[in-house]
Write a protein that holds these residues in place. Structure first.
Motif, PDB file in Angstrom:
ATOM      1  N   PRO A 138      27.530  54.790  55.986  1.00  0.00           N
ATOM      2  CA  PRO A 138      27.806  53.459  55.516  1.00  0.00           C
ATOM      3  C   PRO A 138      29.467  53.104  55.760  1.00  0.00           C
ATOM      4  O   PRO A 138      30.124  53.927  55.758  1.00  0.00           O
ATOM      5  N   ASP A 139      29.768  51.695  55.958  1.00  0.00           N
ATOM      6  CA  ASP A 139      30.998  51.158  56.069  1.00  0.00           C
ATOM      7  C   ASP A 139      31.777  51.164  54.519  1.00  0.00           C
ATOM      8  O   ASP A 139      31.044  51.559  53.630  1.00  0.00           O
ATOM      9  N   TYR A 140      32.923  51.034  54.557  1.00  0.00           N
ATOM     10  CA  TYR A 140      33.603  51.115  53.457  1.00  0.00           C
ATOM     11  C   TYR A 140      33.083  49.952  52.594  1.00  0.00           C
ATOM     12  O   TYR A 140      32.901  48.839  53.163  1.00  0.00           O
ATOM     13  N   LEU A 141      32.563  50.212  51.373  1.00  0.00           N
ATOM     14  CA  LEU A 141      31.949  49.294  50.510  1.00  0.00           C
ATOM     15  C   LEU A 141      33.006  49.254  49.197  1.00  0.00           C
ATOM     16  O   LEU A 141      33.053  50.339  48.545  1.00  0.00           O
ATOM     17  N   PHE A 142      33.248  48.129  48.497  1.00  0.00           N
ATOM     18  CA  PHE A 142      33.849  48.138  47.179  1.00  0.00           C
ATOM     19  C   PHE A 142      33.021  46.979  46.317  1.00  0.00           C
ATOM     20  O   PHE A 142      32.465  46.243  46.725  1.00  0.00           O
ATOM     21  N   SER A 143      32.955  47.616  45.064  1.00  0.00           N
ATOM     22  CA  SER A 143      32.207  46.728  44.067  1.00  0.00           C
ATOM     23  C   SER A 143      32.820  46.720  42.794  1.00  0.00           C
ATOM     24  O   SER A 143      33.500  47.652  42.340  1.00  0.00           O
ATOM     25  N   ALA A 144      32.799  45.570  42.126  1.00  0.00           N
ATOM     26  CA  ALA A 144      33.268  45.111  40.662  1.00  0.00           C
ATOM     27  C   ALA A 144      32.198  44.785  40.009  1.00  0.00           C
ATOM     28  O   ALA A 144      31.360  43.987  40.180  1.00  0.00           O
ATOM     29  N   THR A 145      32.055  45.539  38.631  1.00  0.00           N
ATOM     30  CA  THR A 145      31.239  44.896  37.445  1.00  0.00           C
ATOM     31  C   THR A 145      31.723  44.408  36.357  1.00  0.00           C
ATOM     32  O   THR A 145      32.569  45.297  35.920  1.00  0.00           O
ATOM     33  N   VAL A 146      31.539  43.501  35.714  1.00  0.00           N
ATOM     34  CA  VAL A 146      31.950  42.930  34.368  1.00  0.00           C
ATOM     35  C   VAL A 146      30.659  42.910  33.590  1.00  0.00           C
ATOM     36  O   VAL A 146      29.849  41.913  33.625  1.00  0.00           O
ATOM     37  N   GLN A 147      30.437  43.821  32.594  1.00  0.00           N
ATOM     38  CA  GLN A 147      29.337  43.726  31.991  1.00  0.00           C
ATOM     39  C   GLN A 147      29.184  42.783  30.894  1.00  0.00           C
ATOM     40  O   GLN A 147      28.032  42.273  30.882  1.00  0.00           O
ATOM     41  N   ASP A 148      30.014  42.476  30.220  1.00  0.00           N
ATOM     42  CA  ASP A 148      29.991  41.410  29.186  1.00  0.00           C
ATOM     43  C   ASP A 148      30.822  40.242  29.294  1.00  0.00           C
ATOM     44  O   ASP A 148      31.811  40.095  28.850  1.00  0.00           O
ATOM     45  N   LEU A 149      30.139  39.312  29.980  1.00  0.00           N
ATOM     46  CA  LEU A 149      31.011  38.009  30.358  1.00  0.00           C
ATOM     47  C   LEU A 149      30.738  36.951  29.730  1.00  0.00           C
ATOM     48  O   LEU A 149      29.456  36.355  30.189  1.00  0.00           O
ATOM     49  N   THR A 150      31.166  36.340  28.867  1.00  0.00           N
ATOM     50  CA  THR A 150      31.068  35.081  28.404  1.00  0.00           C
ATOM     51  C   THR A 150      31.879  33.817  28.836  1.00  0.00           C
ATOM     52  O   THR A 150      33.139  34.117  28.738  1.00  0.00           O
ATOM     53  N   ILE A 151      31.055  33.165  29.499  1.00  0.00           N
ATOM     54  CA  ILE A 151      31.950  31.672  30.081  1.00  0.00           C
ATOM     55  C   ILE A 151      31.697  30.731  29.278  1.00  0.00           C
ATOM     56  O   ILE A 151      30.357  30.094  28.960  1.00  0.00           O
ATOM     57  N   PRO A 152      32.591  30.004  28.678  1.00  0.00           N
ATOM     58  CA  PRO A 152      32.607  28.833  27.629  1.00  0.00           C
ATOM     59  C   PRO A 152      32.285  27.814  28.177  1.00  0.00           C
ATOM     60  O   PRO A 152      32.455  27.529  29.265  1.00  0.00           O
ATOM     61  N   PHE A 153      31.868  26.585  27.542  1.00  0.00           N
ATOM     62  CA  PHE A 153      31.696  25.228  28.111  1.00  0.00           C
ATOM     63  C   PHE A 153      33.181  24.869  28.313  1.00  0.00           C
ATOM     64  O   PHE A 153      33.918  24.923  27.493  1.00  0.00           O
ATOM     65  N   ARG A 154      33.435  24.000  29.482  1.00  0.00           N
ATOM     66  CA  ARG A 154      34.696  23.541  29.830  1.00  0.00           C
ATOM     67  C   ARG A 154      34.376  22.011  30.094  1.00  0.00           C
ATOM     68  O   ARG A 154      33.539  21.742  30.970  1.00  0.00           O
ATOM     69  N   ASP A 155      35.766  21.423  29.732  1.00  0.00           N
ATOM     70  CA  ASP A 155      35.477  20.198  30.249  1.00  0.00           C
ATOM     71  C   ASP A 155      36.589  20.054  31.510  1.00  0.00           C
ATOM     72  O   ASP A 155      37.360  21.046  31.881  1.00  0.00           O
ATOM     73  N   VAL A 156      36.355  18.978  32.514  1.00  0.00           N
ATOM     74  CA  VAL A 156      37.011  18.831  33.584  1.00  0.00           C
ATOM     75  C   VAL A 156      38.630  18.875  33.445  1.00  0.00           C
ATOM     76  O   VAL A 156      39.240  19.005  34.337  1.00  0.00           O
ATOM     77  N   ASP A 157      39.005  18.479  32.403  1.00  0.00           N
ATOM     78  CA  ASP A 157      40.466  18.362  31.895  1.00  0.00           C
ATOM     79  C   ASP A 157      40.931  19.710  31.586  1.00  0.00           C
ATOM     80  O   ASP A 157      42.080  20.042  31.358  1.00  0.00           O
ATOM     81  N   ASP A 158      40.131  20.794  31.145  1.00  0.00           N
ATOM     82  CA  ASP A 158      40.543  21.861  30.662  1.00  0.00           C
ATOM     83  C   ASP A 158      41.213  22.855  31.678  1.00  0.00           C
ATOM     84  O   ASP A 158      40.996  22.678  32.947  1.00  0.00           O
ATOM     85  N   ASP A 159      41.780  23.740  31.283  1.00  0.00           N
ATOM     86  CA  ASP A 159      42.538  24.607  32.149  1.00  0.00           C
ATOM     87  C   ASP A 159      41.373  25.413  32.988  1.00  0.00           C
ATOM     88  O   ASP A 159      40.329  25.644  32.187  1.00  0.00           O
ATOM     89  N   CYS A 160      41.622  25.908  34.145  1.00  0.00           N
ATOM     90  CA  CYS A 160      40.418  26.597  35.051  1.00  0.00           C
ATOM     91  C   CYS A 160      40.288  28.106  34.267  1.00  0.00           C
ATOM     92  O   CYS A 160      41.190  28.801  33.918  1.00  0.00           O
ATOM     93  N   PHE A 161      39.018  28.277  34.174  1.00  0.00           N
ATOM     94  CA  PHE A 161      38.577  29.516  33.374  1.00  0.00           C
ATOM     95  C   PHE A 161      38.933  30.879  34.485  1.00  0.00           C
ATOM     96  O   PHE A 161      38.287  30.553  35.499  1.00  0.00           O
ATOM     97  N   VAL A 162      39.462  31.658  34.057  1.00  0.00           N
ATOM     98  CA  VAL A 162      39.904  32.792  35.080  1.00  0.00           C
ATOM     99  C   VAL A 162      39.316  34.253  34.705  1.00  0.00           C
ATOM    100  O   VAL A 162      38.998  34.619  33.501  1.00  0.00           O
ATOM    101  N   ILE A 163      38.563  34.703  35.512  1.00  0.00           N
ATOM    102  CA  ILE A 163      37.814  35.950  35.318  1.00  0.00           C
ATOM    103  C   ILE A 163      38.475  37.116  36.343  1.00  0.00           C
ATOM    104  O   ILE A 163      38.537  37.089  37.544  1.00  0.00           O
TER     105      ILE A 163
END
Length: 310
Positions: A138-163
């Motif tokens: 295989p080629d070099y392969l990298f993977s990230a996992t975030v098990q418990d990710l809760t994304i809230p409701f956002r308004d267009v005027d809110d700050d950008c949600f960062v993961i």
């Protein structure tokens, strides 16, 4: 009464516009043992799986440092991995527990050569070595996992949600050194088959696929060190299987010399990098003196079996 009702029925409220965009901040750990920093790819695929059902909800693509992804409000498991690899395939992506990364199979002609090599050595084992599929590394392969990710409701005027996520290597890099090889000016190719490796893994669970395969790669010349060597990638060595190494040297006229080693004790069962050594103490003769050329049988091959003292 009508006037009173008309005055109270209308209420001015701010309009809520949902923002379904988020920013992925990805850190890639691309410095590996033995080889140092390696290519980490230019394109990454981010998959959001519903936390309750495990089904795929959304897919986005970014660069290696992350970027904007489509992420509606909800509870997810995030899996992000290298996407622009040449030899790694992704399958069963619809479910979190079945998401699989595996390597391309070798060409049919290479598989036929592997079976011929195994039968020439006549290695008796219950593992059915000659029936193992042959795969590319295989080629070099990298993977990230975030098990418990809760994304809230956002308004267009809110700050950008960062993961934030960290991508770690999925494959391990090892090194093979065949010592004591002289006459390398007569060498055209050094083909290696290494049995007992995993053909892939489950990305989210970080578990190896249990269908044992044989890895196919080549060694490079190193006349000044009297050896042949190469770095190679693998998803891992499977527990419960031996690791038989077949080294086929082909001279400049097509003559072939076959060496067999049992390197099981040198192959790590884990993510540790390892250097595998085999001793040939072999001088490649001038082509007119050796090898069976491209004869259709292996009767004229020079088969050399070396016991490994550990």
């Amino acid at each position: 009464m009508a006037l009173l009702l008309s005055g109270t029925a209308c209420e001015r409220r701010p309009l809520f516009l949902a923002d379904n965009q988020a920013r992925l901040d990805l850190t890639i750990h691309d410095t590996l043992p033995l080889v140092g920093r390696v290519p980490s790819g230019n394109l990454y695929e981010t998959r959001l799986y519903d936390h309750a059902s495990g089904r795929l909800s959304e897919t986005s693509y970014t660069g290696p440092s992350g970027g904007e992804i489509f992420a509606p409000a909800g509870a997810y498991v995030l899996v992000c991995s290298t996407f622009d690899t040449e030899s790694v395939l992704f399958s069963e992506e619809g479910e979190l527990n079945t998401l699989t990364a595996s390597t391309n199979p070798a060409p049919v002609s290479v598989g036929d050569l592997y079976r011929t090599v195994v039968r020439a050595v006549e290695w008796e084992t219950t593992e059915s070595l000659d029936r193992m599929p042959v795969v590319r590394q295989p080629d070099y392969l990298f993977s990230a996992t975030v098990q418990d990710l809760t994304i809230p409701f956002r308004d267009v005027d809110d700050d950008c949600f960062v993961i934030k996520a960290d991508a770690w290597p999925v494959v391990q890099t090892c090194r093979l050194v065949a010592r004591g090889v002289t006459g390398q000016s007569w060498l055209a190719d050094a083909t290696v088959f290494l049995s007992g490796v995993a053909p892939g893994c489950r990305l989210a669970a970080h578990t190896l696929l249990e269908d044992a395969s044989a890895l196919w790669f080549s060694l490079g010349k190193s006349p000044e060190d009297r050896c042949l060597q190469a770095y190679f990638n693998t998803f891992g060595f499977l527990p419960g299987f031996s690791n038989q190494l077949y080294l086929l040297l082909t001279d400049t006229e097509g003559g072939r010399y076959l060496f067999h080693f049992d390197v099981t004790k040198q192959c790590p069962r884990g993510w540790d990098a390892a250097t595998i050594y085999v001793d040939l103490d072999f001088e490649i003769p001038e082509p007119v003196h050796g090898g069976g050329g491209f004869a259709p049988t292996v009767d004229e091959w020079n088969v050399v079996t070396h016991p490994v003292q550990l």
